[in-house]
Design an enzyme around this catalytic site. Structure first.
Site, PDB file in Angstrom:
ATOM      1  CB  CYS A  45      39.628 -25.774   1.802  1.00  0.00           C
ATOM      2  SG  CYS A  45      38.211 -24.708   1.551  1.00  0.00           S
TER       3      CYS A  45
HETATM    4  C1  BEZ Z   1      35.144 -27.496   0.859  1.00  0.00           C
HETATM    5  O1  BEZ Z   1      36.259 -26.995   0.903  1.00  0.00           O
HETATM    6  O2  BEZ Z   1      34.968 -28.669   0.563  1.00  0.00           O
HETATM    7  C2  BEZ Z   1      33.926 -26.670   1.145  1.00  0.00           C
HETATM    8  C3  BEZ Z   1      34.020 -25.573   1.981  1.00  0.00           C
HETATM    9  C4  BEZ Z   1      32.899 -24.841   2.264  1.00  0.00           C
HETATM   10  C5  BEZ Z   1      31.684 -25.181   1.697  1.00  0.00           C
HETATM   11  C6  BEZ Z   1      31.609 -26.264   0.833  1.00  0.00           C
HETATM   12  C7  BEZ Z   1      32.738 -27.023   0.554  1.00  0.00           C
END
Ligand code: BEZ
Length: 214
Positions: A45
Site C-alpha cells: 500500500c
Molecule cells: C501490503 O500492503 O503490503 C499488504 C496489506 C495487507 C495484506 C498484505 C499486504
C-alpha cells in the site's frame, strides 16, 4: 452490493484527510477514480500511494480526480502520509477516505470476507462525468496495481466517449483505434474524413482522433 458497469455509483458523505466530502458533489461534472487499499502502514500500500501521488499530474491532465480509501482512522492516514513522503519521495496530494465504520466499503463491496473480514481488497472504480461506473477491478492484498494501466484505460474510455472509437488489444495513446460497430460507413465518412482501413466489414482501423495522424 454488486456494482455493475453502467450503474450510477452510490453517493456518500465521508471523513477524509482533506476534510469531509459529499462524494457526488466532490466529483463535480468530471471523471473520478475511487480506489481502496487494505491497510495503512503496510508495504505494498505504501508503494501504491506514493505512485498515485507521483502520477497525480497525469490524472489532472485528463480531468480525473483521484481519491483513496481504507478502513483506518483519519489520524492514522495523516501519520502514515509522513512515511509515504519519506519512503516514496512523493507526498500525498489527493484525499484519503477514513472509512473506519466501513460505510463506503460496504456500499461499494470492497470487503470480500473470504479474502479478509477486516480489510478492504484493492478495488478500483473509474467513474464518468455522468456518475456511472465505467470500469472496476479487484486485486488481492498481495499484488500492487499498475496505475499506468489505469491511465491507459482512462485514455481509452475518454476516446470512446468523445469520438465513437474503441481501442484494440495492447493499445496505447497514439496507436490506431477501431471504429465502433454502431457507426455505419456512411456516418464514419463524416466522422473520419481522412478515411480508414477496412480489414473486415466489422474491423475498421482509423488513426487516433486528435493526433497528428488523426
Ligand atoms: C501490503 O500492503 O503490503 C499488504 C496489506 C495487507 C495484506 C498484505 C499486504
Amino acid at each position: 452490493m454488486t456494482l455493475r458497469l453502467g450503474d450510477t455509483v452510490p453517493d456518500f458523505t465521508a471523513e477524509t484527510t482533506e476534510g469531509p466530502i459529499h462524494f457526488h458533489e466532490w466529483l463535480g461534472d468530471g471523471w473520478g477514480v475511487l480506489f481502496s487499499h487494505p491497510k495503512n502502514f503496510t508495504p505494498v500500500c505504501t508503494t501504491e500511494l506514493g505512485e498515485v501521488a507521483r502520477l497525480k499530474p497525469a490524472f489532472d491532465a485528463r480531468g480525473v480526480k483521484v481519491i483513496g480509501l481504507s478502513v483506518d482512522e483519519v489520524k492514522d492516514h495523516h501519520a502514515w502520509a509522513e512515511d509515504i513522503a519519506d519512503t516514496q519521495g512523493h507526498a500525498l496530494n489527493f484525499p484519503l477516505i477514513a472509512d473506519h465504520d466501513r460505510k463506503v466499503s460496504d456500499l461499494y463491496g470492497m470487503i470480500h470476507p473470504n479474502a479478509s473480514d477486516t480489510m478492504t481488497v484493492r478495488s478500483v472504480f473509474v467513474i464518468g462525468p455522468d456518475k456511472k461506473l465505467k470500469l472496476s477491478l479487484t486485486y488481492p492484498a498481495s499484488t500492487g496495481r499498475n496505475f499506468e494501466e489505469i491511465l491507459r484505460v482512462i485514455d481509452s474510455l475518454q476516446l470512446t466517449a468523445k469520438h465513437a472509437v474503441a481501442t484494440p488489444v495492447n493499445w496505447k495513446h497514439g496507436d490506431d483505434v477501431i471504429i465502433v460497430p454502431s457507426v455505419s460507413d456512411e456516418a464514419a465518412k463524416e466522422k473520419f474524413p481522412g478515411g480508414w482501413k477496412t480489414v473486415r466489414p466489422y474491423l475498421r482501423i482509423v488513426a487516433q482522433p486528435g493526433t497528428a495522424k488523426g
